[in-house]
Design a protein around this motif. Structure first.
Motif, PDB file in Angstrom:
ATOM      1  N   GLY A   1      23.075  -0.439  -8.587  1.00  0.00           N
ATOM      2  CA  GLY A   1      21.854  -0.812  -7.888  1.00  0.00           C
ATOM      3  C   GLY A   1      21.621  -0.094  -6.584  1.00  0.00           C
ATOM      4  N   ASP A   2      22.682   0.462  -5.966  1.00  0.00           N
ATOM      5  CA  ASP A   2      22.477   1.181  -4.708  1.00  0.00           C
ATOM      6  C   ASP A   2      22.287   2.678  -4.927  1.00  0.00           C
ATOM      7  OD1 ASP A   2      24.988   1.726  -5.601  1.00  0.00           O
ATOM      8  OD2 ASP A   2      26.014   1.362  -3.693  1.00  0.00           O
ATOM      9  N   ALA A   3      22.180   3.121  -6.191  1.00  0.00           N
ATOM     10  CA  ALA A   3      22.000   4.544  -6.483  1.00  0.00           C
ATOM     11  C   ALA A   3      20.536   4.947  -6.311  1.00  0.00           C
ATOM     12  CB  ALA A   3      22.470   4.870  -7.892  1.00  0.00           C
ATOM     13  N   SER A   4      20.311   6.219  -6.055  1.00  0.00           N
ATOM     14  CA  SER A   4      18.949   6.747  -5.936  1.00  0.00           C
ATOM     15  C   SER A   4      18.808   8.069  -6.675  1.00  0.00           C
ATOM     16  CB  SER A   4      18.582   6.942  -4.465  1.00  0.00           C
ATOM     17  OG  SER A   4      19.476   7.850  -3.830  1.00  0.00           O
TER      18      SER A   4
ATOM     19  N   ILE B   1       0.829  -1.212   0.000  1.00  0.00           N
ATOM     20  CA  ILE B   1       0.000   0.000   0.000  1.00  0.00           C
ATOM     21  C   ILE B   1       0.864   1.263   0.000  1.00  0.00           C
ATOM     22  CG2 ILE B   1      -1.732   1.301   1.307  1.00  0.00           C
ATOM     23  CD1 ILE B   1      -2.710  -1.420   2.410  1.00  0.00           C
ATOM     24  N   ILE B   2       1.943   1.260   0.772  1.00  0.00           N
ATOM     25  CA  ILE B   2       2.717   2.492   0.951  1.00  0.00           C
ATOM     26  C   ILE B   2       3.997   2.497   0.125  1.00  0.00           C
ATOM     27  CG2 ILE B   2       1.830   2.809   3.285  1.00  0.00           C
ATOM     28  CD1 ILE B   2       4.482   1.841   4.382  1.00  0.00           C
ATOM     29  N   ARG B   3       4.174   1.510  -0.749  1.00  0.00           N
ATOM     30  CA  ARG B   3       5.367   1.503  -1.585  1.00  0.00           C
ATOM     31  C   ARG B   3       5.400   2.773  -2.431  1.00  0.00           C
ATOM     32  NH1 ARG B   3       8.823  -2.334  -3.335  1.00  0.00           N
ATOM     33  NH2 ARG B   3       7.559  -4.031  -2.507  1.00  0.00           N
ATOM     34  N   ALA B   4       6.512   3.476  -2.374  1.00  0.00           N
ATOM     35  CA  ALA B   4       6.633   4.780  -3.031  1.00  0.00           C
ATOM     36  C   ALA B   4       7.503   4.661  -4.274  1.00  0.00           C
ATOM     37  CB  ALA B   4       7.220   5.810  -2.080  1.00  0.00           C
ATOM     38  N   GLU B   5       6.960   3.991  -5.283  1.00  0.00           N
ATOM     39  CA  GLU B   5       7.700   3.875  -6.533  1.00  0.00           C
ATOM     40  C   GLU B   5       7.333   5.049  -7.422  1.00  0.00           C
ATOM     41  OE1 GLU B   5       5.911   0.351  -6.877  1.00  0.00           O
ATOM     42  OE2 GLU B   5       7.324  -0.671  -5.602  1.00  0.00           O
TER      43      GLU B   5
ATOM     44  N   PRO C   1      15.196   3.553  -4.121  1.00  0.00           N
ATOM     45  CA  PRO C   1      15.908   2.342  -4.555  1.00  0.00           C
ATOM     46  C   PRO C   1      15.064   1.103  -4.323  1.00  0.00           C
ATOM     47  CG  PRO C   1      16.849   3.192  -2.510  1.00  0.00           C
ATOM     48  CD  PRO C   1      15.869   4.227  -2.991  1.00  0.00           C
ATOM     49  N   VAL C   2      15.025   0.218  -5.319  1.00  0.00           N
ATOM     50  CA  VAL C   2      14.255  -1.020  -5.217  1.00  0.00           C
ATOM     51  C   VAL C   2      15.119  -2.248  -5.461  1.00  0.00           C
ATOM     52  CG1 VAL C   2      12.080   0.068  -5.845  1.00  0.00           C
ATOM     53  CG2 VAL C   2      13.548  -0.857  -7.638  1.00  0.00           C
ATOM     54  N   LEU C   3      16.409  -2.055  -5.717  1.00  0.00           N
ATOM     55  CA  LEU C   3      17.270  -3.184  -6.050  1.00  0.00           C
ATOM     56  C   LEU C   3      18.104  -3.672  -4.874  1.00  0.00           C
ATOM     57  CD1 LEU C   3      18.539  -2.107  -9.585  1.00  0.00           C
ATOM     58  CD2 LEU C   3      16.737  -3.745  -9.012  1.00  0.00           C
ATOM     59  N   ALA C   4      18.030  -2.969  -3.734  1.00  0.00           N
ATOM     60  CA  ALA C   4      18.761  -3.382  -2.527  1.00  0.00           C
ATOM     61  C   ALA C   4      20.249  -3.592  -2.806  1.00  0.00           C
ATOM     62  CB  ALA C   4      18.148  -4.653  -1.939  1.00  0.00           C
ATOM     63  N   GLY C   5      20.806  -2.752  -3.703  1.00  0.00           N
ATOM     64  CA  GLY C   5      22.246  -2.814  -3.969  1.00  0.00           C
ATOM     65  C   GLY C   5      22.651  -3.779  -5.051  1.00  0.00           C
ATOM     66  N   THR C   6      21.721  -4.567  -5.582  1.00  0.00           N
ATOM     67  CA  THR C   6      22.053  -5.517  -6.648  1.00  0.00           C
ATOM     68  C   THR C   6      21.539  -4.990  -7.975  1.00  0.00           C
ATOM     69  OG1 THR C   6      19.997  -6.740  -6.351  1.00  0.00           O
ATOM     70  CG2 THR C   6      21.890  -7.432  -5.040  1.00  0.00           C
TER      71      THR C   6
END
Length: 504
Positions: free
Chosen positions: A282-285, A216-220, A238-243
């Protein structure tokens, strides 16, 4: 300039553990969420103390992975009793440490199960958007009701009002409550938002409930900030958790172009201009887009790339700033004048006075040709200054500098002269030495003296003058009528000093 878009990936949670096995603390990686979550906790006397303690421990574990803060997840706790009690609001805690300590301090209210009044407080204050201490505008709101199911009251109507206002309602029941009532109050889908569980086994639903809240609160969303004529800043959760990595493609929108096969660097059939492509780890925002054209509308697509998941792309459009036409340069300093000159001071003035452009003024002055330099700093609202302690009969070079807020600086110089010191005559004696003859004596020998100027009257409207060198301190005048006025003045380089007069 943002676009929200649901991901089609299978939701999963990742926990990183720090410390030893005795006091391990999970470090949150769920930083992709943004919303306000209010927990409605049954704290009445129908809930046993042991059950209440288990529910509080359950909340602690449930919330531990979330990143808290004003731009992420905010949590509130409202207890149900005879009177509702707001244990803490959304803006109280922005760190896990503060939240966890608050949960440890939470004590049961006991009393009646007055859920309706608690829901009214939640709707009118805590979950109301745009009020002090309330929920944030334009962000998801979630109400999670933890109850033993015993005599909840007429909750259907206030719950329906909350849902109509955009609040997602989830329910956890640890007893044998009325299934029909609980099913009616939750937001669809019921199978994902309604949980029945024994209080001893409540931890088994932690992951499912947490995933339901996250969904519900996912902010994509992809945000475009700091747009200039030639650049823009992209920011995302970020949605890749560094990968993996993020693939970013952007290009201008061309008007008046229909579909076609396209060409190199174009998106076929979309009517878009040449595209550029950049990647970020993957860890970039965030990412900086450069080399853009002024006053042009761009589209940008960000696609997360991961080996084990398929993640939908996020898109946004933005328009670069137009190039501002060159502005005529403002003359921040155009006039400098000198006035009120004396033997030891002068006033220096300047114009125009522009405090909205000028940060400060600086005055520099020195005696010519090689005197010591003096510097004075002045405020941006001062347009003149009196320079003191100057040497007499001396020429000074004065420079005024106007320092602008933009970093530019404009300066103007002027020459200022102090007056010569002109000592007055200190003594004058007149003696009659014969018929119509007088002798004059005076005291002199002043620095800078060039001579003496003697004047006397010879009759009606007639006046005689005599110039004497500086070493002469006396003279005899003939043909001076009775009662004639005789005066002696010292003469200097620039002017005559104050003299003395006697009557014959």
């Amino acid at each position: 300039m943002e676009v929200r878009k649901m991901l089609t990936c299978v939701l999963f949670s990742v926990f990183l553990w720090a410390g030893d096995a005795q006091d391990s603390v999970p470090v949150s990686v769920l930083n992709c969420c943004e919303g306000d979550v209010l927990f409605l906790l049954d704290s009445s006397g129908s809930v046993a103390s042991y059950e209440f303690s288990r529910m509080v421990d359950f909340l602690s574990e449930l919330l531990l992975p979330f990143s808290l803060g004003p731009n992420e997840v905010r949590v509130g706790l409202l207890q149900v009793g005879t009177e509702p009690h707001l244990e803490f609001g959304f803006d109280t805690y922005s760190s896990q440490q503060g939240l966890q300590e608050a949960l440890e301090r939470t004590r049961q209210l006991k009393g009646d199960t007055n859920t309706v009044d608690a829901l009214l407080l939640a709707r009118n204050q805590v979950l109301k958007q745009g009020v002090p201490g309330g929920a944030r505008p334009d962000l998801p709101r979630v109400l999670v009701w933890l109850t033993d199911g015993v005599d909840p009251g007429e909750v259907q109507e206030p719950m329906a009002r909350l849902r109509e206002e955009g609040v997602a309602v989830l329910v956890v029941s640890t007893g044998h409550g009325n299934y029909q009532v609980l099913r009616d109050v939750v937001s669809p889908p019921t199978e994902e938002h309604l949980f029945f569980v024994d209080v001893d086994d409540i931890n088994i639903i932690s992951e499912d409930l947490r995933n339901a809240i996250i969904e519900i609160i996912r902010a994509e969303r992809l945000q475009v900030k700091s747009v200039t004529a030639t650049s823009a800043q992209l920011e995302w959760r970020p949605v890749l958790a560094g990968t993996g990595y993020y693939d970013i493609q952007f290009g201008p929108i061309r008007t008046g172009q229909t579909g076609g096969s396209g060409g190199p660097g174009t998106s076929p059939g979309t009517g878009l201009g040449p595209f550029q492509r950049i990647t970020r780890p993957g860890d970039a925002s965030s990412a900086q887009l450069t080399g853009l054209r002024p006053d042009t509308t761009y589209t940008v697509t960000l696609t997360p790339k991961a080996n084990l998941e398929f993640l939908n792309s996020l898109q946004a459009t933005f328009t670069t700033q137009p190039v501002a036409p060159p502005q005529p340069e403002v003359q921040t300093l155009s006039t400098v004048t000198v006035s009120e000159s004396s033997s030891s001071s002068v006033r220096v003035s300047w114009a125009p006075l522009l405090p909205h452009l000028i940060q400060a003024y600086q005055v520099e002055y020195s005696a010519l040709p090689s005197g010591p330099l003096r510097v004075i700093s002045l405020s941006n609202r001062q347009d003149s200054i009196v320079l003191t302690d100057l040497q007499p009969d001396t020429q000074y070079l004065v420079t005024i500098s106007a320092k602008q807020y933009s970093g530019k600086e404009r300066a103007m110089s002027v020459k200022a002269c102090t007056q010569e010191v002109l000592p007055a005559l200190s003594d004058l004696q007149l003696t009659t030495v014969g018929n119509e003859s007088v002798q004059l004596r005076w005291k002199g020998s002043y620095d800078g003296l060039r001579g003496y100027w003697v004047t006397w009257e010879r009759g009606q409207s007639q006046r005689s003058t005599l110039y004497l060198p500086p070493n002469r301190l006396s003279t005899t005048l003939n043909h001076v009528p009775s009662r004639a006025r005789v005066c002696v003045s010292p003469v200097y380089r620039t002017a005559r000093g104050e003299g003395l007069c006697c009557t014959a």
